[in-house]
Design an enzyme around this catalytic site. Structure first.
Site, PDB file in Angstrom:
ATOM      1  N   ASP A 416       0.832  -1.197   0.000  1.00  0.00           N
ATOM      2  CA  ASP A 416       0.000   0.000   0.000  1.00  0.00           C
ATOM      3  C   ASP A 416       0.869   1.251   0.000  1.00  0.00           C
ATOM      4  O   ASP A 416       2.039   1.217   0.386  1.00  0.00           O
ATOM      5  CB  ASP A 416      -0.914  -0.016   1.229  1.00  0.00           C
ATOM      6  CG  ASP A 416      -2.148   0.852   1.056  1.00  0.00           C
ATOM      7  OD1 ASP A 416      -2.371   1.371  -0.055  1.00  0.00           O
ATOM      8  OD2 ASP A 416      -2.901   1.016   2.033  1.00  0.00           O
ATOM      9  N   GLU A 419       2.873   4.752  -4.262  1.00  0.00           N
ATOM     10  CA  GLU A 419       3.094   5.722  -5.354  1.00  0.00           C
ATOM     11  C   GLU A 419       4.524   6.297  -5.368  1.00  0.00           C
ATOM     12  O   GLU A 419       5.020   6.510  -6.492  1.00  0.00           O
ATOM     13  CB  GLU A 419       2.065   6.869  -5.263  1.00  0.00           C
ATOM     14  CG  GLU A 419       0.626   6.453  -5.454  1.00  0.00           C
ATOM     15  CD  GLU A 419       0.046   5.780  -4.212  1.00  0.00           C
ATOM     16  OE1 GLU A 419      -0.889   4.986  -4.378  1.00  0.00           O
ATOM     17  OE2 GLU A 419       0.539   6.030  -3.102  1.00  0.00           O
ATOM     18  N   ASP A 484      -8.719   4.258  -3.159  1.00  0.00           N
ATOM     19  CA  ASP A 484      -9.679   4.601  -2.106  1.00  0.00           C
ATOM     20  C   ASP A 484     -10.909   5.279  -2.701  1.00  0.00           C
ATOM     21  O   ASP A 484     -11.152   6.478  -2.507  1.00  0.00           O
ATOM     22  CB  ASP A 484      -9.020   5.516  -1.074  1.00  0.00           C
ATOM     23  CG  ASP A 484      -7.917   4.801  -0.304  1.00  0.00           C
ATOM     24  OD1 ASP A 484      -7.916   3.563  -0.278  1.00  0.00           O
ATOM     25  OD2 ASP A 484      -7.048   5.495   0.263  1.00  0.00           O
TER      26      ASP A 484
END
Length: 819
Positions: A416, A419, A484
């Protein structure tokens, strides 16, 4: 310099009152400057399998990657280069042919030809003698930007750029290239977790900019007929791929960037997941609830509470919180005994308050600041450092944590915030600054995991779910999701678009947090049901959300449970079909979710459809994305389609499909074979010993075929090792006579059935047959459905179905039906 958009002399001089001096000044002051910026050919040579060209300002290397793909790498002295992240390290067997004339070089690979114009220097790409793509100015580089310019053709549509909510055709958009979290997005987003610097054109080429740096991809936004890629640094290379069809184009593309390996079969099952399970007891209670409510379950995902009691302050611990999880090894062992796999969330951030901070600093695992010390910065979860996955020390330290957890029984990884979610520009990595390699961070993280998993357990299939990456990340088994998303109808609407866009560029397992993740004031039963119904026909079935509204269907009201239980079970019954899609993806790159324009490549209007899609070859699905809907207008791509729930036939351009709360539009292609198996508690129980085969007959289809692929579900590279079985089905109708054939291929696998009890169900069968023969053996018709058994058949005149049951051993079979 042309690439710097020079001032237009006529307008400037008119403004200054010097228009009469323009011809003289152009002939003197401006002419030398323009001559310096006009790139021209100087010489060339063939070096091994590459064509290397010297131009007036750069060296250009053309490298054949396959007969339909070419890498073009411009290198100018003083312009830093980074390695290719997109290209798989594969041996290319291409016999390129070079022909030279006074004005051009023609470099022909087979299906793709590069025509290099010497002056001014530009490259044009042809397929079958027609222009696919051409450089407009081509390469540019100045003190702050580098990139490429290409000419766009009239009516050309462009799909690509990765995760964006903009509509399917992205032409006219200027897309930022910087992987960035978009919390709570819904119906609009120009920048998200997974920004791919690549496009697929309606002219049947893919253009990939192999550059990981921060930049933009301008698809005719600033200049209608120019596609421009620009970045602040990085590799000055691009890859052109051609194909005779869109599926072939994708196959050629993954031949360059790498094939997605097959995931373990359990990855296609049902997941229990939320933000997040806080204790071992909550995990056990949740698993027990799935069993009590008769919901199959294959995996349980633990979010960040496994390593800390609070959201903030613990990231980087990556070790069990023994207060909340006192016996994690036993817990995972007990789950595994029930056929349930444990997946752990991990992040690349190590907080300075975490238990591993000192260790990470001592092991040189963290990215640096400009003074050479571990870079520290603040973000939502606390003061932190970032693991440098581009450095060997960083990768080794990170993998040792994973290795220890794997030895405890962890079956899969969830990466998670990759990026990375926060990535200061002054962060120094082993191969460059943050903004140079930002978009490849998740890619390099997945590569580290995949390569170590393969080295550690070469016969096992890793499970690696990640939120960000780069073209080619699929070759490391990366399974992306769409981030999300807002828990709303607006959040549901773009999910088809997002998965289709990603799938066309190699990421066939892109999926959503089913039910929506972020926000939501109260439980919306209809929205929740619609999202999880759609989930049956998308790559990974994983409801996931903030916990104030339970993401798991087992914790909702009886009506919700009863509707969704049947959908989850349907997901499992369809495993033969879905697993075959996974196999096809591993071989050709074909996504599991496919756009409608694959059916009619001449119909450019179909490229804009983001509301319906093909699930594999034979299902057409249109999720319900509005509330209080009792009918959905489904665009058809041609042919005849049957309602999966009612067998109603649809023809023409639009199908008006009636829906109830317990149905969404799911259509089946005429002539399709749909294999299903019996219900199961999880994929560990999977077997095709009893196999149902539904065939959708129609006069418009005289011949059709299909197959299913099987192996043991967990052995890596089972197909390449010959440890598989393919079951082929074919049907042919000729007047009053129909014949169905059943053949096999492969050496089999451990656990493969020696014989299968096969039930062939023929839909849209209009009358009882006069005779049925399996080879030379007659198959009698029984009068009642309850009498149906091996080597018998039953015609249901109310449903217009013919059911035939017979055993299928190792031999090939032919079933003949005479009307």
């Amino acid at each position: 310099m042309k690439e710097q958009q020079p001032l237009k002399p006529k307008r400037l001089f008119k403004k200054l009152g010097l228009a009469t001096l323009l011809p003289t000044l152009l002939a003197t002051a401006l002419q030398p400057a323009l001559a310096e910026t006009t790139r021209s050919y100087q010489s060339h040579q063939l070096l091994d399998d590459k064509l290397v060209i010297e131009t007036s300002d750069s060296q250009v290397t053309l490298t054949p990657l396959n007969s339909s793909a070419l890498e073009v790498h411009y290198q100018r002295e003083g312009v830093k280069q980074l390695p290719s992240f997109a290209r798989a390290q594969l041996e290319a067997d291409v016999q390129a042919q070079l022909s030279v004339s006074a004005d051009t070089l023609r470099y022909a690979l087979g299906d793709l030809t590069a025509v290099i114009h010497k002056s001014p220097f530009t490259i044009e790409y042809l397929r079958n003698g027609e222009t696919l793509l051409a450089e407009e100015h081509g390469f540019f580089a100045n003190q702050t930007l580098r990139g490429f310019r290409f000419a766009l053709q009239d009516q050309e549509k462009l799909i690509g750029g990765g995760q964006r909510v903009l509509g399917m055709d992205r032409r006219g958009q200027r897309l930022p290239l910087y992987n960035k979290a978009h919390y709570g997005y819904s119906t609009e987003s120009e920048q998200m977790y997974f920004g791919l610097p690549a496009v697929m054109s309606s002219n049947k080429y893919i253009l990939l900019f192999d550059n990981s740096a921060t930049g933009n991809m301008d698809l005719g936004a600033s200049e209608n007929d120019v596609m421009q890629f620009e970045a602040i640094g990085g590799r000055t290379a691009y890859i052109v791929v051609a194909g005779e069809s869109y599926p072939k184009l994708i196959e050629n593309y993954v031949g360059v960037t790498g094939h997605q390996p097959m995931p373990p079969r359990w990855a296609l099952g049902n997941f229990a997941s939320r933000f997040g399970y806080r204790t071992e007891q909550e995990v056990r209670d949740t698993v027990e609830k799935f069993a009590e409510e008769d919901f199959p379950l294959d995996a349980l995902v633990l979010d960040l509470y496994w390593f800390g009691p609070d959201i903030k302050g613990h990231m980087g611990n990556l070790a069990w919180d023994n207060n909340a999880f006192p016996q994690p090894v036993k817990m995972m062992s007990d789950l595994q005994a029930q056929g349930i796999n444990t997946i752990l969330v991990t992040e690349p951030f190590v907080l300075s308050t975490s238990e591993r901070w000192d260790e990470a600093v001592a092991q040189n695992a963290l990215a640096k600041n400009l003074a050479g010390q571990p870079k520290q910065f603040d973000f939502y979860f606390g003061n932190t450092g970032l693991i440098d996955v581009f450095a060997e020390d960083g990768r080794d330290w990170f993998w040792n944590i994973y290795k220890g957890l794997k030895e405890q029984g962890v079956a899969g990884w969830w990466g998670d915030l990759g990026e990375p979610e926060v990535h200061p520009s002054d962060t120094v990595h082993a191969i460059g600054m943050a903004d140079e390699i930002h978009n490849a961070y998740g890619h390099r993280w997945a590569q580290m995991l995949f390569e170590n998993e393969k080295a550690d357990a070469p016969n096992e299939r890793p499970f690696i779910m990640m939120r960000a990456g780069f073209p080619g990340s699929q070759r490391f088994g990366m399974i992306p999701w769409t981030g999300d998303v807002e828990r709303s109808w607006g959040g549901l609407k773009p999910q088809v678009e997002l998965s289709l866009q990603m799938g066309l560029l190699g990421f066939g397992y892109t999926h959503s947090d089913l039910g929506g993740f972020a926000g939501g004031e109260k439980f919306d039963r209809e929205l929740y049901i619609r999202w999880l119904q759609y989930g049956v026909f998308q790559p990974v079935y994983r409801p996931h959300a903030q916990e104030h509204i339970a993401p798991e269907p087992v914790f909702h009201d009886r009506k919700t449970r009863n509707i969704l239980r049947e959908y989850v079970k349907l997901r499992y019954r369809l495993l033969p079909y879905n697993y075959t899609l996974a196999f096809e993806n591993s071989q050709t790159g074909m996504p599991l979710m496919r756009p409608l324009f694959f059916e009619d490549e001449s119909n450019l209007a179909l490229m804009d459809n983001k509301d319906a899609y093909l699930w594999g070859n034979d299902f057409l699905v249109a999720p319900v994305t509005d509330e209080n809907i009792d009918e959905v207008a489904v665009q058809l791509p041609g042919g005849v389609w049957f309602d999966y729930w009612t067998d109603e036939a649809y023809r023409g351009d639009i199908a008006e499909v009636e829906v109830e709360l317990d149905t969404i539009p799911v259509l089946v292609r005429a002539g399709a074979f749909i294999p299903t198996v019996a219900d199961m508690n999880n994929t560990r129980e999977y077997t095709s010993k009893t196999l149902r085969l539904d065939y959708y007959a129609d006069q418009s289809v005289s011949q059709s075929s299909g197959y299913l692929y099987e192996d043991d579900g967990f052995t890596a590279d089972a197909f390449a090792k010959g440890q598989y079985e393919k079951l082929y089905f074919a049907g042919e109708r000729n007047g009053e006579r129909s014949q169905f054939t059943f053949t096999r291929e492969g050496n089999g696998y451990t656990g493969a059935p020696e014989s299968r009890a096969l039930e062939l169900v023929l839909h849209n069968w209009q009358q009882a047959p006069a005779s049925i023969a399996l080879g030379a053996v007659n198959i009698p018709l029984v009068k009642r459905e309850s009498e149906l058994a091996d080597n018998t058949a039953y015609f249901d005149k109310r449903r217009n179905t013919l059911r035939v049951q017979f055993p299928w051993g190792k031999q090939d079979l032919a079933l003949t039906i005479t009307e």
